[in-house]
Design an enzyme around this catalytic site. Structure first.
Site, PDB file in Angstrom:
ATOM      1  CG  HIS A 189      46.607  26.796 -49.610  1.00  0.00           C
ATOM      2  ND1 HIS A 189      46.283  26.320 -48.369  1.00  0.00           N
ATOM      3  CD2 HIS A 189      45.831  27.887 -49.820  1.00  0.00           C
ATOM      4  CE1 HIS A 189      45.356  27.091 -47.827  1.00  0.00           C
ATOM      5  NE2 HIS A 189      45.052  28.044 -48.686  1.00  0.00           N
TER       6      HIS A 189
ATOM      7  CD  GLU B 245      36.499  29.120 -53.684  1.00  0.00           C
ATOM      8  OE1 GLU B 245      37.487  29.864 -53.495  1.00  0.00           O
ATOM      9  OE2 GLU B 245      35.664  28.852 -52.790  1.00  0.00           O
TER      10      GLU B 245
END
Length: 324
Positions: free
Chosen positions: A129, A60
């Protein structure tokens, strides 16, 4: 008028902007043949090729850094982070670079990048998540933060985000991707920084965004059967926030309830409450109340997960308490 899903609306927005402007390109994990973790970029690599739909490694920080560099070179990257939880790995590039470069160069350099990601709970994906981290970005000057609730505003807001010369964090709720709604076939744009009045009312104002807008609307509909007329505002853009629409509503109803999936402590509802307290105190008939997720990591067990999240019953109970 046709109805399409939230996911299809986003796909159309990206596709139309890629056709319109050859500087627009996509980058992210599994966004090519796989179409992204939630299918938003489905079939785009077949149409535009791997040069403009770029699969990236699981990094990321690298994705965000490349996006900032490309944007500085007059490209328009649209990045997909698989989950908002993983944006924490890219915070330096988003917060210290993308958000500040235009200001620190006196406007000589711009970062027209869109950081798309998926947030929210309700899928049994557990604590790493399922978070709602939008407030992390709202705190940073220089970032625009968008959270759509319907296919219609998802498409219009994403197109406007891609055309904006500033960095935009665009957060989509996982449970909205399959939701259908009316979306015109002709092109349209929706302004960033403008809230949407979803339902007019006289007795109390509900302020929400993303999936919680639909929960607020369900609660408002049930309250109508008990003689309570709630007004529902969908913020759409959290930063910059549409103060005018909020203040007009609160001045009319005299009562306000904020509804969010973020944790209550230091959540976005606290910012809305403070704004109303500063600007509309004389119009309030009761303190502003907040409905939010519990201050716990999102549980994996379904029974605990939904217990931790706002729901219709919690909204109705609080609204009736405020009106009593």
């Amino acid at each position: 008028m046709r109805e399409i899903t939230f996911s299809q609306a986003l796909n159309e927005a990206i596709r139309e902007e890629m056709i319109r402007d050859k500087k627009v390109f996509l980058m992210g994990e599994d966004i090519g043949l796989h179409g992204g973790a939630f299918g938003v970029t489905k079939n785009l690599v077949k149409e535009f090729g791997s040069e403009r739909v770029r699969n990236s490694p699981l990094s990321e920080a690298g994705i965000a850094g490349i996006a900032v560099g490309a944007a500085l070179l007059d490209m328009k990257p649209v990045v997909e982070f698989m989950f908002v939880d993983f944006t924490t790995i890219a915070m330096d590039q988003i917060i210290n670079q993308a958000a500040k470069i235009r200001y620190m160069t006196g406007g000589q350099a711009k970062v027209p990048a869109v950081f798309r990601t998926q947030g929210g709970a309700g899928t049994g994906s557990a604590a790493q998540h399922s978070q709602s981290l939008e407030n992390l970005f709202c705190y940073i000057p220089g970032l625009i933060v968008v959270m759509p609730s319907t296919p219609y505003n998802a498409k219009g807001l994403l197109k406007s985000s891609i055309r904006n010369p500033n960095p935009v964090v665009f957060i989509e709720h996982k449970l909205l991707y399959a939701k259908k709604g009316v979306v015109p076939e002709e092109e349209y744009l929706l302004p960033l920084g403008k809230a949407n009045l979803m339902k007019k009312g006289q007795n109390i104002t509900f302020i929400s965004y993303s999936r919680m807008v639909h929960v607020a609307l369900d609660a408002a509909e049930q309250l109508t059967q008990e003689g309570i007329d709630a007004e529902v505002i969908d913020l759409q853009t959290l930063s910059p926030i549409d103060k005018e629409t909020i203040f007009q509503s609160v001045q009319k109803t005299g009562k306000c309830l904020t509804i969010e999936e973020d944790c209550k402590s230091s959540g976005f509802g606290a910012e809305v409450s403070a704004l109303i307290g500063e600007e509309c105190f004389d119009y309030l008939d009761a303190p502003v109340r907040r409905i939010a997720a519990a201050d716990v990591p999102v549980p994996f067990a379904a029974s605990l997960e939904f217990e931790a999240l706002p729901d219709v019953d919690k909204i109705m109970k609080t609204a009736k308490m405020m009106l009593s």
